[in-house]
Enzyme design. Structure first.
Site, mmCIF file in Angstrom:
data_model
loop_
_atom_site.group_PDB
_atom_site.id
_atom_site.type_symbol
_atom_site.label_atom_id
_atom_site.label_comp_id
_atom_site.label_asym_id
_atom_site.label_seq_id
_atom_site.Cartn_x
_atom_site.Cartn_y
_atom_site.Cartn_z
ATOM 1 N N ARG A 64 0.855 -1.182 0.000
ATOM 2 C CA ARG A 64 0.000 0.000 0.000
ATOM 3 C C ARG A 64 0.894 1.236 0.000
ATOM 4 O O ARG A 64 1.739 1.392 0.878
ATOM 5 C CB ARG A 64 -0.914 0.004 1.226
ATOM 6 C CG ARG A 64 -1.858 -1.191 1.256
ATOM 7 C CD ARG A 64 -2.870 -1.082 2.375
ATOM 8 N NE ARG A 64 -3.744 -2.234 2.388
ATOM 9 C CZ ARG A 64 -4.830 -2.348 3.151
ATOM 10 N NH1 ARG A 64 -5.151 -1.360 3.962
ATOM 11 N NH2 ARG A 64 -5.577 -3.430 3.107
ATOM 12 N N CYS A 67 -11.267 12.517 12.726
ATOM 13 C CA CYS A 67 -9.946 12.315 12.131
ATOM 14 C C CYS A 67 -9.022 13.502 12.353
ATOM 15 O O CYS A 67 -7.840 13.309 12.627
ATOM 16 C CB CYS A 67 -10.116 12.061 10.645
ATOM 17 S SG CYS A 67 -8.577 11.853 9.758
ATOM 18 N N ARG A 122 -1.914 -0.987 -3.794
ATOM 19 C CA ARG A 122 -3.080 -0.130 -3.571
ATOM 20 C C ARG A 122 -2.585 1.266 -3.234
ATOM 21 O O ARG A 122 -1.701 1.441 -2.395
ATOM 22 C CB ARG A 122 -3.958 -0.669 -2.429
ATOM 23 C CG ARG A 122 -5.167 0.213 -2.131
ATOM 24 C CD ARG A 122 -6.179 -0.491 -1.252
ATOM 25 N NE ARG A 122 -6.705 -1.663 -1.912
ATOM 26 C CZ ARG A 122 -7.637 -1.655 -2.862
ATOM 27 N NH1 ARG A 122 -8.149 -0.498 -3.261
ATOM 28 N NH2 ARG A 122 -8.050 -2.762 -3.403
ATOM 29 N N ASP A 139 17.382 -17.503 44.089
ATOM 30 C CA ASP A 139 17.397 -18.750 43.334
ATOM 31 C C ASP A 139 18.171 -19.836 44.075
ATOM 32 O O ASP A 139 17.775 -21.008 44.061
ATOM 33 C CB ASP A 139 18.028 -18.502 41.964
ATOM 34 C CG ASP A 139 18.083 -19.762 41.134
ATOM 35 O OD1 ASP A 139 17.010 -20.305 40.811
ATOM 36 O OD2 ASP A 139 19.202 -20.216 40.795
#
Length: 556
Positions: free
Chosen positions: A81, A95, A131, A527
């Site tokens: 596009r 918008c 497009r 740990d």
């Protein structure tokens, strides 16, 4: 004999491309199969012509796999596009403001020649559909010529356009003569008064006339409608009725408005909700088959000339089959509509020492960074349904431009320290790990099954400091001259105290390295001890001091 050798070589390339057990030569069993195939070719003179289509398909698969337009998840991008302009002849209230939005200088936009050059490069790499979008692409005076020149590209199969339809009655016939294959028309309402209120312009009749002209000229136009609650959801059935006599494809787009720093989900009308509304009036409303790369879920009312589609960007994304790329008007390639990352092909193309092959490599690099799917609402995804939404969003983000780690577009960036003076930088940080009575005893006696807690935590802290720039995104990769981590068991307090001091001679400080060192060391203590107890707390991770920069610090 030469024909036989050529045939074997062809089969070898095809077969190894499919099997590829390693990057090296084919295995013995593969050669056996190839020899058998070659023997068949030799003894049956016509056989090699029977599998032509299959060979072409295999060759195409191999080509796609190594194409710069194939991403790390195997998606091959054949659809581009191209935004031809940022300008628009409408002022839709969702918008942009009535006065419009700031536009970039013309010099920052791609010229027609640059658009066509990039289009050719993309087509040569495998794009088969283009497009044209905007802004509003029909405001370009050379839109007909652009379409004609794109259609002249030998391997390009399809050229379409997305438009608001205002000038279709004037332009569509010339566009068709130029070779335009399809058109999408953005129309959010079928009511004239609402159209003028939304767009702040007249022209609803011209848009409808443009749709009808497209049908008369043999097109099956797509009508894109962004659905919003308390906006146009009362027209859902009107749009369905619009397909009764007209062979159009009305596509409802899920819209998610974004403002400030929050999503406003109350305006979203989902795909499933829309289908339910339609079926209340047309119970026979049914789904239709979809293509592998379709973004729209197709539906129709039996007997109607047209059909409906649902673009479910929000509720059911279609990232797994996405084959789309986008080229913005200012020459950036976007691999995802919802992504923030853009790569400037314009700047590269305008550089005198940039070859066309380097442009292809830049495109391939951008495609390789495409993610498996776009972020969800919780990931602050920004939906840009309309061409000017991007401008509106950037305008909002410019408020962040006074932040040191945010650029004018609102994107994270590293601080440039090139102009800073070099000096000796030192920083210290600490953390404590509350371990309790039993673990204190075991650590003191060095009787934990995993080993020496304090020594391992020290090593982990040093390693963590050196990896800071890999863990904290905007930290610089600094050449450290010294990292010291002390791990001390405080038996009376039943805790391990960790202190890190980091030094460098450079242009930026090392406080993050010191803090990372004690944090990683503290996590290592956890740990090492978690097999005995989970009743462990990491506390007081904090900076103690820093010096050598503009602002020294000493914790009191």
């Amino acid at each position: 004999m030469r024909l036989l050798v050529n045939r074997v070589n062809l089969l070898l390339c095809q077969y190894t491309a499919q099997v590829r057990p390693s990057a090296g030569m084919a295995t013995g069993s593969q050669f056996h199969k190839l020899a058998t195939a070659a023997k068949t070719v030799e003894t049956t003179g016509v056989q090699h012509d029977l599998d032509t289509d299959n060979k072409k398909s295999m060759a195409a698969t191999v080509t796609q796999r190594h194409s710069p337009l194939t991403d790390s998840f195997g998606r091959h991008h054949t659809y581009l596009r191209i935004s031809l302009t940022e300008r628009c002849n409408l002022r839709c209230d969702y918008c942009m403001p009535a006065e419009g939005v700031p536009l970039q200088p013309k010099s920052q936009l791609l010229t027609t020649e640059e658009v066509l050059r990039l289009a050719r490069i993309f087509v040569e790499q495998g794009v088969r559909k283009i497009r044209l979008t905007g802004g509003e692409p029909t405001v370009r005076r050379d839109i007909v010529e652009v379409v004609g020149q794109l259609k002249a590209l030998p391997q390009l199969e399809h050229v379409g356009i997305t438009t608001n339809g205002l000038v279709l009655t004037r332009l569509l016939l010339p566009l068709q003569r130029a070779g335009l294959d399809s058109l999408n028309i953005s129309l959010d309402t079928l009511r004239k008064d609402r159209f003028e209120k939304i767009t702040r312009r007249k022209g609803w009749e011209r848009v409808i006339a443009g749709i009808d002209l497209a049908i008369q000229l043999g097109y099956r136009p797509k009508v894109n409608c962004v659905l919003m609650r308390n906006f146009n959801e009362d027209e859902i059935c009107d749009f369905v009725e619009f397909t009764r006599e007209r062979p159009v494809d009305v596509r409802f787009i899920e819209y998610m408005p974004f403002s400030g720093n929050k999503w406003h989900t109350e305006r979203l009308i989902s795909y499933s909700e829309t289908v339910q509304i339609i079926r209340e009036r047309w119970p026979e409303f049914q789904a239709l088959p979809n293509g592998p790369n379709d973004t729209s879920k197709a539906y129709a009312v039996p007997g109607f000339a047209g059909q409906l589609g649902f673009i479910t960007s929000m509720t059911e994304h279609f990232c797994g089959t996405c084959n789309r790329l986008r080229l913005t008007a200012d020459g950036n390639i976007k691999v995802c509509l919802f992504g923030n990352k853009e790569f400037s092909l314009r700047d590269a193309m305008r550089s005198e020492d940039c070859t066309e092959q380097q442009l292809v490599e830049l495109i391939g690099s951008a495609v390789q960074r495409k993610k498996r799917q776009h972020a969800g609402i919780g990931g602050n995804r920004i939906l840009l349904h309309h061409p000017h939404h991007r401008q509106q969003h950037l305008q909002q983000l410019r408020n962040c431009s006074n932040l040191t780690h945010i650029n004018a577009q609102g994107k994270a960036q590293m601080v440039d320290v090139a102009d800073k003076a070099q000096s000796t930088r030192i920083a210290s940080a600490e953390a404590t790990v509350q371990v309790g009575e039993r673990l204190t005893t075991l650590i003191a006696a060095n009787e934990l099954a995993k080993g020496d807690v304090l020594s391992v935590a020290q090593l982990a802290g040093i390693m963590g400091a050196k990896q800071t720039s890999q863990l904290i995104p905007l930290c610089h990769n600094i050449a450290l001259s010294s990292v010291r981590v002390q791990a001390t068991l405080l038996e009376a307090e039943q805790c391990v105290r960790l202190v890190a001091t980091v030094r460098c001679h450079g242009q930026t400080g090392v406080e993050m390295e010191a803090l990372t060192a004690v944090t990683v060391a503290a996590l290592t203590v956890y740990d090492m001890c978690k097999a005995v107890s989970h009743d462990i707390a990491i506390n007081n991770v904090r900076l103690l001091s820093k010096s050598g920069g503009k602002r020294d610090y000493q914790r009191q």
